[in-house]
Enzyme design. Structure first.
Site, short mmCIF file in Angstrom:
data_model
loop_
_atom_site.label_atom_id
_atom_site.label_comp_id
_atom_site.label_asym_id
_atom_site.label_seq_id
_atom_site.Cartn_x
_atom_site.Cartn_y
_atom_site.Cartn_z
N CYS A 1 15.68 -23.58 -23.63
CA CYS A 1 15.56 -23.70 -22.18
C CYS A 1 15.49 -25.18 -21.81
O CYS A 1 14.96 -26.01 -22.56
CB CYS A 1 14.30 -22.98 -21.72
SG CYS A 1 13.89 -23.20 -19.97
N GLY B 1 27.11 -28.77 -22.42
CA GLY B 1 28.12 -28.15 -23.27
C GLY B 1 27.49 -27.15 -24.22
O GLY B 1 26.30 -26.82 -24.11
N THR C 1 20.77 -27.27 -24.23
CA THR C 1 20.07 -26.46 -23.23
C THR C 1 20.98 -25.33 -22.75
O THR C 1 22.15 -25.55 -22.45
CB THR C 1 19.62 -27.31 -22.03
OG1 THR C 1 20.76 -27.95 -21.45
CG2 THR C 1 18.62 -28.36 -22.48
N ASP D 1 15.24 -20.21 -8.20
CA ASP D 1 16.64 -20.19 -8.63
C ASP D 1 16.76 -20.35 -10.15
O ASP D 1 16.00 -21.08 -10.78
CB ASP D 1 17.42 -21.31 -7.96
CG ASP D 1 17.63 -21.06 -6.47
OD1 ASP D 1 17.19 -20.00 -5.99
OD2 ASP D 1 18.22 -21.92 -5.80
N GLU E 1 28.28 -22.05 -22.79
CA GLU E 1 27.79 -21.22 -23.89
C GLU E 1 28.68 -19.99 -24.03
O GLU E 1 29.38 -19.59 -23.10
CB GLU E 1 26.34 -20.79 -23.65
CG GLU E 1 25.38 -21.90 -23.32
CD GLU E 1 25.27 -22.96 -24.40
OE1 GLU E 1 25.62 -22.67 -25.57
OE2 GLU E 1 24.85 -24.09 -24.08
N GLU F 1 14.30 -17.01 -18.38
CA GLU F 1 14.45 -17.83 -17.17
C GLU F 1 13.83 -17.16 -15.95
O GLU F 1 13.22 -17.82 -15.10
CB GLU F 1 15.92 -18.15 -16.92
CG GLU F 1 16.57 -18.99 -18.00
CD GLU F 1 15.83 -20.29 -18.29
OE1 GLU F 1 15.21 -20.86 -17.36
OE2 GLU F 1 15.87 -20.75 -19.44
N HIS G 1 10.30 -17.82 -15.67
CA HIS G 1 10.03 -19.07 -14.93
C HIS G 1 10.14 -18.83 -13.43
O HIS G 1 9.34 -19.37 -12.65
CB HIS G 1 11.04 -20.15 -15.33
CG HIS G 1 10.83 -20.72 -16.69
ND1 HIS G 1 9.60 -21.13 -17.15
CD2 HIS G 1 11.72 -20.98 -17.70
CE1 HIS G 1 9.73 -21.61 -18.38
NE2 HIS G 1 11.00 -21.52 -18.74
#
Length: 262
Positions: A82, A166, A170, A184, A191, A210, A213
């Site tokens: 992440c 790329g 991350t 968001d 990926e 995510e 989060h």
């Protein structure tokens, strides 16, 4: 879509005197990694700061806390992960950002070419349901207007001063709850995304992380937690929240009554 945290610009750290046999590129990678994921006061950036940040990382990942760059540290630094830092202000649950409304809306504004749209829709809904079945919060998808949570895929620089890097590196990043851009979440289209049955990054696992989060959770140092910052291959059929994940999300929002669990 924008990044949750923008890190200040700072000059490169001087390399520690003892290189330990590591290449210059490995030292530079370590400096960039620590600056990004274990940020410290820009005024204190020096070789001693490097050691302190490295110790903080070693403690987080349950490695021997030596303050020295070694092969175990390098292996962790090279894992896909992440894009959010592993550190942050330690606030009590009552003071941490969270959604006040009992119904949170979301909208998927762009898709990956790796999976059918219907599959992405299904996996996002599945990820959200993992969280909502544990707390008194529901999610509703919208296709028009401004939602609470915007979800999308992007490459490289995508307008948020936090470009993707790329393949590898991350994988995604997200915002904590709040107005405007809060909540968001977006994912690196460079990926190779998969549904858990083929080669590639398991989208369900990353989306669940995510969206954790997006609900207000931080990274966990528990390798069994979906909020662990580095990516590991997971089986979609048996993928679930850890007891620690459930405890953390319920500290923020409370428990969903058994009669309302999905």
């Amino acid at each position: 879509l924008c990044v949750l945290c923008l890190l200040p610009q700072s000059p490169a750290l001087p390399l520690p005197r003892e290189a330990g046999g590591h290449s210059e590129s490995q030292w530079k990678q370590a400096q960039e990694y620590l600056k990004r994921f274990y940020p410290s006061d820009a005024k204190s950036r020096d070789a001693d700061s490097f050691g302190a940040q490295l110790k903080e990382m070693q403690k987080f990942f349950r490695l021997p806390v030596t303050g020295m760059l070694d092969s175990r540290v390098i292996v962790v630094m090279q894992q896909p992960r992440c894009g959010l830092p592993d550190t942050g202000e330690d606030l009590p649950s009552r003071n941490r950002p969270k959604w006040i409304s009992k119904v949170v809306t979301y909208r998927i504004i762009s898709y990956t070419r790796d999976l059918p749209r219907v599959t992405v829709d299904h996996l996002v809904a599945k990820a959200l349901n993992m969280w909502s079945k544990e707390i008194p919060l529901s999610f509703r998808r919208v296709v028009l207007g401004i939602p609470d949570i915007v979800i999308g895929f992007a490459r490289g620089a995508h307008g948020d001063f936090y470009p993707f890097d790329g393949p590898g590196g991350t994988l995604a990043h997200a915002y904590e709850p709040g107005p405007g851009l809060g909540g968001d979440a977006h994912f690196d289209e460079d990926e190779r995304w998969a549904d858990g049955r083929g080669l590639g990054i398991n989208f369900l696992a990353v989306a669940t992380h995510e969206l954790g989060h997006s609900l207000g959770l931080r990274h966990s140092s528990d390798p069994d937690s979906v909020m662990y910052p580095t990516y590991g291959a997971r089986d979609s059929e048996n993928f679930k929240l850890s007891p620690g994940d459930i405890r953390e999300i319920q500290e923020l929002y409370g428990k969903r009554s058994k009669s309302r669990k999905k």
